[in-house]
Design an enzyme around this catalytic site. Structure first.
Site, PDB file in Angstrom:
ATOM      1  N   LYS A   1     -12.266 -44.421  -2.622  1.00 58.66           N
ATOM      2  CA  LYS A   1     -11.751 -44.490  -1.097  1.00 58.66           C
ATOM      3  C   LYS A   1     -10.975 -45.786  -1.288  1.00 58.66           C
ATOM      4  O   LYS A   1     -11.396 -47.002  -1.562  1.00 58.66           O
ATOM      5  CB  LYS A   1     -12.955 -44.624  -0.099  1.00 58.66           C
ATOM      6  CG  LYS A   1     -12.594 -44.213   1.088  1.00 58.66           C
ATOM      7  CD  LYS A   1     -13.983 -44.088   1.889  1.00 58.66           C
ATOM      8  CE  LYS A   1     -13.686 -43.636   3.316  1.00 58.66           C
ATOM      9  NZ  LYS A   1     -14.996 -43.841   3.977  1.00 58.66           N
TER      10      LYS A   1
HETATM   11  C1  E4P Z   1     -14.711 -41.940   7.114  1.00 65.07           C
HETATM   12  O1  E4P Z   1     -14.749 -42.029   6.131  1.00 65.07           O
HETATM   13  C2  E4P Z   1     -15.280 -43.136   7.843  1.00 65.07           C
HETATM   14  O2  E4P Z   1     -16.298 -43.689   7.234  1.00 65.07           O
HETATM   15  C3  E4P Z   1     -15.745 -42.859   9.252  1.00 65.07           C
HETATM   16  O3  E4P Z   1     -15.615 -41.503   9.526  1.00 65.07           O
HETATM   17  C4  E4P Z   1     -15.534 -43.908  10.326  1.00 65.07           C
HETATM   18  O4  E4P Z   1     -16.293 -43.415  11.395  1.00 65.07           O
HETATM   19  P1  E4P Z   1     -16.447 -44.479  12.599  1.00 65.07           P
HETATM   20  O5  E4P Z   1     -15.223 -44.602  13.383  1.00 65.07           O
HETATM   21  O6  E4P Z   1     -17.486 -43.627  13.617  1.00 65.07           O
HETATM   22  O7  E4P Z   1     -17.002 -45.628  12.221  1.00 65.07           O
END
Ligand code: E4P
Length: 218
Positions: free
Chosen positions: A87
């Site tokens: 990522k």
């Molecule tokens: C995506 O990969 C992120 O980890 C995640 O969806 C972020 O979500 P949030 O805005 O609820 O922290």
């Protein structure tokens, strides 16, 4: 549509896996910290533990923000397990790193995407997944779902193979709306998946069937 769970909590990952509909897991540094997983060795071990629970892709985020650092970290993460997807944040060096990983056959998830232009860049750089954060846009009175629709249109116009991973899903209606818009993947909390199950008429109907069965067989 693939279902990913957005957590580093092993119990929740197991619960979603046991339901039989889980296709993968996304994590981020905040989610790891929430579970008390700190220190490089513990974090790497936790990724492997997650891979051993699920059958599908597991996103593991780099914390370096320069090209060389992201490449070093990403290669180390990719070596951990063949289910790992690296990522990478949507910043300039991140785009360069996406291209580098794509050329090397290392799968990537471009994270922190908030605009169609960023999604276009991620696809051009060969990202495997692009993660538009719809919940965080909704949080600031901006239509997160519209971003999913815009990216779908752009990717379809040119046949980009990058998969749209609708991220920052907060609830079950986000899942339904993303499915209508053609997102390839959604990632959200376990509650957003569990919510899909619920309908009062199902519960009322089942209670009636069981009551009638008992009457007929007593
Ligand atoms: C995506 O990969 C992120 O980890 C995640 O969806 C972020 O979500 P949030 O805005 O609820 O922290």
């Amino acid at each position: 549509m693939k279902f990913f769970i957005d957590t580093a909590n092993l119990d929740q990952i197991k619960e979603a896996q046991e339901l039989g509909v889980l296709d993968g897991v996304t994590t981020n540094p905040s989610l790891m910290a929430k579970e008390g997983i700190t220190g490089k060795d513990n974090i790497l071990k936790h990724y492997v533990d997650i891979c051993n629970i699920v059958d599908g892709d597991v996103s593991a985020e780099v914390v370096a923000t320069d090209f060389a650092g992201m490449v070093k970290e990403g290669e180390e993460l990719a070596e951990l397990h063949d289910q790992i997807v690296v990522k990478v944040p949507m910043i300039k060096d991140g785009v360069k790193a996406l291209k580098y990983f794509s050329d090397k056959g290392i799968r990537t998830n471009c994270t922190l995407v908030f605009s169609p232009g960023q999604a276009l860049l991620a696809a051009k750089a060969g990202a495997t997944y692009v993660s538009p954060f719809l919940g965080r846009l909704d949080d600031i009175s901006t239509d997160g779902l519209n971003l999913i629709a815009e990216i779908r249109l752009i990717y379809d116009n040119y046949g980009f193979e990058t998969e749209i991973l609708a991220a920052s899903i907060r609830h079950t209606m986000h899942v339904i709306d993303c499915a209508k818009l053609g997102a390839d993947v959604m990632t959200g909390p376990l509650s957003s998946i569990d919510g899909l199950l619920k309908h009062p008429l199902t519960d009322i109907g089942l209670a009636k069937f069981l009551e009638d069965y008992k009457k007929g067989n007593s």
